[in-house]
Design a protein around this motif. Structure first.
Motif, PDB file in Angstrom:
ATOM      1  N   MET A 122      -7.860  -6.727   0.654  1.00  7.39           N
ATOM      2  CA  MET A 122      -9.312  -6.652   0.774  1.00  7.39           C
ATOM      3  C   MET A 122      -9.928  -6.443  -0.597  1.00  7.39           C
ATOM      4  N   LYS A 123     -10.311  -7.487  -1.249  1.00  4.95           N
ATOM      5  CA  LYS A 123     -10.942  -7.368  -2.547  1.00  4.95           C
ATOM      6  C   LYS A 123     -12.425  -7.085  -2.366  1.00  4.95           C
ATOM      7  N   ARG A 158      -1.259  -1.646   2.402  1.00  5.11           N
ATOM      8  CA  ARG A 158      -1.594  -2.912   1.743  1.00  5.11           C
ATOM      9  C   ARG A 158      -1.901  -4.029   2.730  1.00  5.11           C
ATOM     10  N   TYR A 159      -1.087  -4.162   3.779  1.00  5.41           N
ATOM     11  CA  TYR A 159      -1.182  -5.351   4.627  1.00  5.41           C
ATOM     12  C   TYR A 159      -1.857  -5.118   5.976  1.00  5.41           C
ATOM     13  N   VAL A 160      -2.042  -3.865   6.370  1.00  3.71           N
ATOM     14  CA  VAL A 160      -2.749  -3.574   7.624  1.00  3.71           C
ATOM     15  C   VAL A 160      -4.129  -2.994   7.323  1.00  3.71           C
ATOM     16  N   ILE A 201      -8.252   5.041  -8.940  1.00  2.00           N
ATOM     17  CA  ILE A 201      -8.275   3.619  -9.288  1.00  2.00           C
ATOM     18  C   ILE A 201      -8.436   2.787  -8.022  1.00  2.00           C
ATOM     19  N   HIS A 202      -7.675   3.127  -6.999  1.00  4.84           N
ATOM     20  CA  HIS A 202      -7.722   2.370  -5.745  1.00  4.84           C
ATOM     21  C   HIS A 202      -9.101   2.469  -5.082  1.00  4.84           C
ATOM     22  N   GLU A 248      -7.419  -3.431  -4.670  1.00  3.46           N
ATOM     23  CA  GLU A 248      -6.293  -4.310  -4.402  1.00  3.46           C
ATOM     24  C   GLU A 248      -5.045  -3.878  -5.186  1.00  3.46           C
ATOM     25  N   VAL A 249      -5.089  -2.669  -5.777  1.00  2.00           N
ATOM     26  CA  VAL A 249      -3.927  -2.116  -6.475  1.00  2.00           C
ATOM     27  C   VAL A 249      -3.730  -0.665  -6.060  1.00  2.00           C
ATOM     28  N   MET A 250      -2.578  -0.093  -6.443  1.00  2.45           N
ATOM     29  CA  MET A 250      -2.223   1.301  -6.205  1.00  2.45           C
ATOM     30  C   MET A 250      -2.359   1.688  -4.728  1.00  2.45           C
ATOM     31  N   PHE A 251      -1.552   1.041  -3.901  1.00  2.00           N
ATOM     32  CA  PHE A 251      -1.575   1.318  -2.463  1.00  2.00           C
ATOM     33  C   PHE A 251      -0.746   2.549  -2.103  1.00  2.00           C
TER      34      PHE A 251
END
Length: 226
Positions: free
Chosen positions: A1-2, A82-84, A181-182, A188-191
């Motif tokens: 999710m950007k 990340r993916y859900v 950061i996230h 879209e980073v540091m999940f």
């Protein structure tokens, strides 16, 4: 999710909006952090006790499985986040799902009552995982799940801490910076919340110069952001 952080809504309020119009259903989406954490630790203790008294596994096997389960949790945590939780909102249904399960937390990151899984759902997850691990791992599954649940409890404590408490000046400071950061720079980073291990494995880390820039901003705005 950007998302475009310059235009994303982020509230500093400590109470988020309702997820359901029904008061009872909405109450089930909230909890005090101590409730699921205590449940998970007690569950883990019971699982270790059962492994010790009802199986033939030795102490070394129990310890190894326990730590293996804790490590496996960090991997599951990363994949789910990340993916859900950050599923691409390509349809209205996906957009609604993403916002309900996680987007509301990004909009209201300081809501203490929505920083952990509600107790009712925790019971369901714990029961399903017990059946799944028992089916796949047999007697090995009990202590493996114990480690998994302790990993989950520690994740909840870390997640709560980075949102509610002042950023420390010790080695744990990186956890605060990574999550900032996230939330406030690049979602879209540091999940990884409890550990950045899998972000490094799968390359979902920010550019070094970007991370340094954000770290400076976090330190300057710690009271406002964290």
């Amino acid at each position: 999710m950007k998302t475009n952080k310059q235009h994303q809504f982020v509230s500093n309020e400590n109470v988020s909006v309702k997820l359901f119009n029904n008061k009872f259903l909405d109450s089930l989406t909230r909890t005090h952090i101590a409730i699921p954490v205590t449940m998970f630790f007690l569950y883990a203790i019971g699982l270790v006790w059962w492994t010790k008294t009802a199986t033939a596994l030795g102490n070394g096997q129990i310890v190894a499985l326990f730590f293996g389960g804790a490590l496996f949790f960090t991997f599951v945590e990363y994949l789910v986040h990340r993916y859900v939780y950050h599923i691409s909102p390509t349809t209205e249904e996906r957009k609604k799902f993403q916002w309900t399960v996680h987007g509301v937390h990004h909009d209201y990151p300081k809501d203490k009552q929505r920083l952990a899984m509600p107790p009712a759902f925790s019971v369901v997850v714990g029961t399903v995982l017990l059946g799944l691990f028992r089916l796949v791992l047999g007697d090995f599954g009990f202590s493996f799940l114990a480690g998994f649940m302790v990993g989950y409890a520690l994740y909840l404590l870390v997640h709560y801490s980075v949102h509610i408490f002042r950023m420390p000046s010790n080695r744990f400071k990186a956890l605060w910076v990574n999550h900032a950061i996230h939330h406030y720079s690049e979602d879209e980073v540091m999940f990884g919340v409890s550990s950045p291990l899998w972000d490094y494995v799968f390359g979902s880390v920010p550019r070094k110069e970007k991370k340094r820039e954000v770290q400076v901003n976090v330190e300057a705005n710690a009271e406002k952001w964290l």
